[in-house]
Scaffold this motif. Structure first.
Motif, PDB file in Angstrom:
ATOM      1  N   VAL A 144       0.770  -1.294  -0.092  1.00 16.47           N
ATOM      2  CA  VAL A 144      -0.125  -0.045  -0.009  1.00 16.47           C
ATOM      3  C   VAL A 144       0.923   1.159  -0.055  1.00 16.47           C
ATOM      4  O   VAL A 144       0.728   2.240  -0.732  1.00 16.47           O
ATOM      5  N   GLU A 145       1.988   1.277   0.802  1.00 22.72           N
ATOM      6  CA  GLU A 145       2.889   2.440   0.626  1.00 22.72           C
ATOM      7  C   GLU A 145       3.426   2.683  -0.592  1.00 22.72           C
ATOM      8  O   GLU A 145       3.339   3.807  -1.028  1.00 22.72           O
ATOM      9  N   ALA A 146       3.895   1.668  -1.587  1.00 20.00           N
ATOM     10  CA  ALA A 146       4.225   1.773  -2.871  1.00 20.00           C
ATOM     11  C   ALA A 146       3.050   2.513  -3.738  1.00 20.00           C
ATOM     12  O   ALA A 146       3.451   3.393  -4.507  1.00 20.00           O
ATOM     13  N   GLU A 198      -7.771   1.004  -3.698  1.00 17.19           N
ATOM     14  CA  GLU A 198      -8.962   0.313  -3.011  1.00 17.19           C
ATOM     15  C   GLU A 198      -9.218  -1.102  -3.114  1.00 17.19           C
ATOM     16  O   GLU A 198      -9.936  -1.557  -2.055  1.00 17.19           O
ATOM     17  N   GLU A 199      -8.813  -1.649  -4.114  1.00 14.48           N
ATOM     18  CA  GLU A 199      -8.723  -3.296  -4.183  1.00 14.48           C
ATOM     19  C   GLU A 199      -8.064  -3.648  -3.100  1.00 14.48           C
ATOM     20  O   GLU A 199      -8.586  -4.877  -2.556  1.00 14.48           O
ATOM     21  N   VAL A 200      -6.776  -3.356  -2.513  1.00 11.91           N
ATOM     22  CA  VAL A 200      -6.457  -3.632  -1.412  1.00 11.91           C
ATOM     23  C   VAL A 200      -6.981  -3.672  -0.211  1.00 11.91           C
ATOM     24  O   VAL A 200      -7.048  -4.687   0.751  1.00 11.91           O
ATOM     25  N   PRO A 209     -10.438  -7.446   9.153  1.00 13.92           N
ATOM     26  CA  PRO A 209     -11.238  -6.244   9.680  1.00 13.92           C
ATOM     27  C   PRO A 209     -10.486  -5.357  10.784  1.00 13.92           C
ATOM     28  O   PRO A 209     -11.017  -4.222  11.341  1.00 13.92           O
ATOM     29  N   ASP A 210      -9.548  -6.062  11.507  1.00 17.44           N
ATOM     30  CA  ASP A 210      -9.016  -5.363  12.697  1.00 17.44           C
ATOM     31  C   ASP A 210      -7.974  -4.547  12.444  1.00 17.44           C
ATOM     32  O   ASP A 210      -7.272  -3.965  13.244  1.00 17.44           O
ATOM     33  N   TRP A 211      -7.431  -4.514  11.243  1.00 23.46           N
ATOM     34  CA  TRP A 211      -6.174  -3.764  10.781  1.00 23.46           C
ATOM     35  C   TRP A 211      -6.784  -2.191  10.613  1.00 23.46           C
ATOM     36  O   TRP A 211      -6.595  -1.559   9.555  1.00 23.46           O
ATOM     37  N   LEU A 212      -7.420  -1.601  11.694  1.00 18.82           N
ATOM     38  CA  LEU A 212      -8.029  -0.283  11.602  1.00 18.82           C
ATOM     39  C   LEU A 212      -7.099   0.785  11.333  1.00 18.82           C
ATOM     40  O   LEU A 212      -7.276   1.675  10.687  1.00 18.82           O
ATOM     41  N   CYS A 213      -5.849   0.608  11.959  1.00 22.60           N
ATOM     42  CA  CYS A 213      -4.927   1.661  11.824  1.00 22.60           C
ATOM     43  C   CYS A 213      -4.379   1.724  10.673  1.00 22.60           C
ATOM     44  O   CYS A 213      -4.041   2.988  10.242  1.00 22.60           O
ATOM     45  N   LEU A 214      -4.019   0.692   9.831  1.00 20.54           N
ATOM     46  CA  LEU A 214      -3.586   0.632   8.695  1.00 20.54           C
ATOM     47  C   LEU A 214      -4.568   1.119   7.488  1.00 20.54           C
ATOM     48  O   LEU A 214      -4.129   2.245   6.887  1.00 20.54           O
ATOM     49  N   MET A 215      -5.925   0.984   7.736  1.00 21.78           N
ATOM     50  CA  MET A 215      -6.862   1.546   6.787  1.00 21.78           C
ATOM     51  C   MET A 215      -6.982   2.945   7.021  1.00 21.78           C
ATOM     52  O   MET A 215      -7.207   3.733   6.174  1.00 21.78           O
ATOM     53  N   LYS A 216      -6.950   3.411   8.215  1.00 20.60           N
ATOM     54  CA  LYS A 216      -7.254   4.712   8.686  1.00 20.60           C
ATOM     55  C   LYS A 216      -5.980   5.531   8.292  1.00 20.60           C
ATOM     56  O   LYS A 216      -6.229   6.720   7.553  1.00 20.60           O
ATOM     57  N   VAL A 218      -4.034   5.036   5.576  1.00 21.84           N
ATOM     58  CA  VAL A 218      -4.175   4.986   4.200  1.00 21.84           C
ATOM     59  C   VAL A 218      -5.149   6.002   3.531  1.00 21.84           C
ATOM     60  O   VAL A 218      -4.841   6.757   2.726  1.00 21.84           O
ATOM     61  N   ASP A 219      -6.268   5.754   4.146  1.00 23.55           N
ATOM     62  CA  ASP A 219      -7.410   6.695   3.850  1.00 23.55           C
ATOM     63  C   ASP A 219      -7.288   8.327   4.082  1.00 23.55           C
ATOM     64  O   ASP A 219      -7.438   9.145   3.362  1.00 23.55           O
TER      65      ASP A 219
END
Length: 827
Positions: A144-146, A198-200, A209-216, A218-219
């Motif tokens: 996602v970083e890339a 978005e696909e990732v 679904p518990d990876w909230l910090c990562l999704m937040k 990125v968003d």
């Protein structure tokens, strides 16, 4: 245990104190005496030694294999988890201890192995799964970083190219197209990177679904990028539209004179190179909107619950410059709102075919399923007009409505606007009939394709509109109710009530069938007109609220009018007149007709939907919300109560008047030898004291029959017959009156005259006077039957069965005995 001994070959054996109990036990099992260690028994010892060596070799091999695997795992994963490294270290120590004590403590080593397999290995597996989860998290983060980096680089390139041209003088159309084309490639790269991101994230939501910090995280970064990218894309698109000559000029003078001609459509007239550039820009904007919608669906979890979005950013950009130009004209037409609606409809109609021909193929290329260019265009134009009306028209009228001096003027302007909106919405809907059928459009107006969406967002304005409609409706009804002709009933329809009637004769459909006055038809028509106006509201709950505030309250006002119509007709037994009966019957008919129509309305699907929506919004649980009663339940209930109350009042007063007029007849102690009057059309005479009561009840029933609807009249005369039956039975037959032979015959003639009154309503009226009918059978029994009855009375036989066999079923045995005791038989 065998005593210690030294073998003959000089081998020194260890002292038994140096051996453990398990070792001593093992030796005792295999060497019971010293002779077992002699040369003659060397075969046994060598076999035992070979067996022990084989066991040790197998254990050593297993241990070495386990140590090798353990070393590989340790080398591979030790750097990832300190906890796993500690556990592996402890396990290695246990295995090392197992190697030292394998030969001497074979049983203990087996238990150690079971512990490793049962406890240590599952714990190791858990640690390995945690390490795998960490690895996946790290890999996803790096991926996602890339992608975010690619997105930011592409956006930076787009912005850099734009900033490079900021300080240029005036860009020609060709330079704008060239510059837009150069930035288009970078924009597509940014859109691709955003789509991959978005696909990732969609996969992460499903699996982790518990990876909230990562999704937040990125968003947040994507939102910052979009905050820069979207305005730039919109600005480029607007510049392109301006270079195409959009929108065309509108001459106000021609608009006001009504001579406005068809407007040229730049979308249809643009050249091939500009068409290609515009198509790419349109597709990019659609792709950006689609990605934003996907992000909203993921973040808000509204994929299955949100209303279908019919707007497109690219088409909204076509509407935006039109709005800025038309607002100038709208501001001059605040006192002529019909010109606003005419202009918007004219522009929408003139451009809709070009929009559909040029833009619908692009929407299909963008794979925007269920989107329509026509629908989006109509939606944008309606929202443009709605925004102006909300800001400059309705907001002013709502404030002025609070002033008593200006209220009447506001009401007139408000109703005029509502009429214009209804007409305008229907015109706009007619432009997209095909889309309504193709995309599942239903009856009514969808949210966003109706100017009435203003009231969905402003419930305070909805209440003002409802108050205005209700006041206007009550004013209309008040004027009509003062006309006496509105309360007339057509007595020529349905006056004949056949004796051998069928069920169909009591099924009432039209106002004429119910014998309802014209005022009832007018009230329902006014109420339905307000309901029809509410159908233009695009959502169900505001529609339901509007009907509750208008039509429902108006119906209650009409109910008060019906009560007022009956006011002053409170009956008294000595002043019961035909005019009072007619007025009450008319009110009953009106109530019955309104009840049937309200029930018919409530059975409609739209009212069922509104009722369900009300239940869901008012009830916290699904069990409470499952109450699907009819929409007008309270109104139907009050109408039913009014009908019952008025009918019972008529029945009560008829019976009271009959009782008053027949008082002298009831008070006669001896029924026989009295004055009689011969009545025409019948072959018997009636007691003089009974004639007036019979004639009055007959006259009133005929009046009621003429005025009241057939169904309620059928219930009424049956109730009157039942009341008369009980009155005569209790007051005459159950009293101490004596019946001679002549008296019995006269009483029978009087009752036959009573039956004749109800003869027009049924074939066998005596069936509705069961007590009188049974009493006459008893009074006319011969002496033999009476003696038999006396025997049964004194005996133990079933008395009631005997009466039933004699055709007497509504008089008890005690009552029968009392009737016979006062007859000529005197038993």
């Amino acid at each position: 245990m065998a005593e210690p001994c030294n073998p003959s070959d000089g081998t020194v054996l260890p002292n038994h104190m140096e051996l453990s109990s398990s070792q001593l036990g093992f030796l005792d099992d295999h060497f019971s005496t010293c002779n077992d260690l002699s040369s003659s028994s060397s075969t046994m010892a060598s076999d035992l030694a070979a067996m022990l060596n084989q066991i040790c070799a197998e254990l050593d091999s297993d241990l070495q294999s386990l140590q090798r695997n353990l070393t590989k795992l340790t080398v591979s994963w030790i750097y990832r988890s300190f906890a796993a490294k500690t556990a592996l270290h402890k396990l290695n120590l246990n295995l090392h201890n197992l190697t030292i004590h394998t030969t001497s403590q074979y049983g203990i080593g087996l238990k150690k192995t079971q512990k490793i397999l049962g406890e240590d290995l599952p714990r190791l597996m858990k640690e390995m799964l945690q390490i795998e989860n960490i690895r996946n998290y790290a890999e996803t983060t790096l991926k996602v970083e890339a992608l975010v980096g690619d997105l930011e680089d592409a956006v930076f390139s787009v912005m850099k190219r734009q900033n490079r041209n900021i300080f240029s003088a005036i860009l020609s159309n060709s330079s704008i197209s060239t510059d837009l084309g150069a930035r288009q490639e970078k924009l597509l790269q940014a859109l691709k990177a955003m789509n991959d991101i978005e696909e990732v994230l969609v996969t992460v939501v499903k699996i982790h679904p518990d990876w909230l910090c990562l999704m937040k995280s990125v968003d947040t970064r994507v939102d910052k990028t979009l905050a820069v990218l979207r305005p730039q894309v919109l600005a480029d698109h607007r510049a392109l539209l301006a270079s195409l000559g959009w929108p065309p000029k509108i001459l106000a003078s021609k608009i006001e004179s009504g001579k406005i001609q068809d407007l040229p459509n730049p979308l249809v007239l643009m050249q091939a190179d500009k068409s290609k550039t515009y198509s790419e820009s349109f597709l990019a904007l659609c792709a950006l909107q689609h990605l934003q919608s996907r992000r909203d669906e993921r973040q808000l979890n509204i994929l299955r619950h949100k209303e279908r979005d019919i707007g497109l950013w690219a088409i909204d950009e076509l509407v935006s410059p039109i709005a800025s130009r038309t607002e100038y004209h709208f501001s001059k037409w605040l006192d002529q709102p019909e010109l606003m609606f005419a202009l918007v409809y004219k522009i929408t109609r003139d451009f809709i075919l070009g929009v559909d021909d040029v833009l619908q193929p692009l929407i299909d290329r963008a794979r925007l399923v269920s989107y329509s260019a026509k629908e989006a265009w109509v939606h944008g134009m309606i929202q443009m007009l709605s925004g102006f009306l909300e800001k400059r028209v309705f907001s002013v009228l709502a404030e002025r409505y609070k002033e008593n001096q200006a209220r009447q003027e506001v009401i007139s302007s408000w109703l005029h606007l509502i009429d214009l909106i209804i007409k305008f919405d229907k015109q706009m809907q007619s432009l997209m009939v095909t889309e309504a059928q193709l995309f599942g459009g239903s009856e009514g107006f969808s949210r966003g394709i109706s100017v009435f969406s203003i009231f969905c967002d402003r419930p305070d304005w909805l209440k003002i509109w409802a108050k205005i409609e209700l006041k206007d409706a009550c004013k209309k009804l008040k004027v009509e109710s003062k006309d006496k002709r509105a309360w007339l009933v057509d007595n020529r329809h349905g006056t004949e009530l056949h004796i051998a009637g069928t069920i169909e004769e009591f099924l009432l459909y039209s106002r004429e069938d119910h014998k309802a006055p014209l005022i009832a038809e007018s009230a329902l028509k006014i109420a339905w007109e307000m309901i029809e106006r509410s159908q233009t509201l695009p959502t169900i709950l505001p529609r339901s609220q509007f009907i509750r505030l208008t039509s429902a309250r108006f119906l209650w006002y009409f109910f008060d009018v019906l009560l007022w119509h009956c006011k002053g007709t409170e009956f008294h037994s000595d002043v019961l007149d035909d005019d009072s009966l007619t007025r009450v019957c008319i009110s009953v008919n009106a109530a019955r007709y309104c009840e049937s129509k309200l029930q018919e309305w409530s059975d409609d699907v739209s009212f069922l939907e509104m009722r369900i929506t009300e239940n869901v919004s008012n009830c916290p649980t699904e069990d409470d919300a499952s109450d699907n009663r009819c929409f007008f339940e309270e109104e139907i209930k009050i109408l039913s109560e009014l009908e019952t109350s008025w009918l019972m009042e008529i029945i009560t007063d008829l019976l009271q008047q009959f009782e008053t007029l027949s008082w002298e007849y009831v008070q006669i102690n001896e029924h026989g030898g009295r004055e009689q009057r011969e009545v025409e059309a019948v072959n018997f005479t009636i007691s003089v004291e009974f004639v007036e009561a019979l004639d009055t009840i007959r006259s009133h029933l005929n009046v009621i029959r003429t005025s009241l609807n057939p169904k309620d009249f059928s219930d009424l005369w049956r109730s009157v017959a039942n009341g008369l039956d009980h009155f005569i039975f209790r007051s005459i037959l159950m009293s101490d009156n004596r019946f001679s032979d002549q008296g019995i015959n006269q009483f029978g003639a009087d009752m036959q005259a009573l039956f004749v009154i109800f003869q027009p309503f049924c074939a066998r009226p005596e069936a509705f006077f069961p007590c009188i009918r049974d009493s006459l059978k008893l009074l006319k029994m011969d002496k033999e039957d009476v003696r038999h009855l006396k025997v049964i009375l004194l005996g133990d036989e079933d008395r009631m069965n005997y009466l039933r066999c004699s055709g007497i079923s509504h008089v008890s045995f005690d009552q029968a005995w009392r009737i016979l005791r006062n007859s000529k038989f005197k038993i």
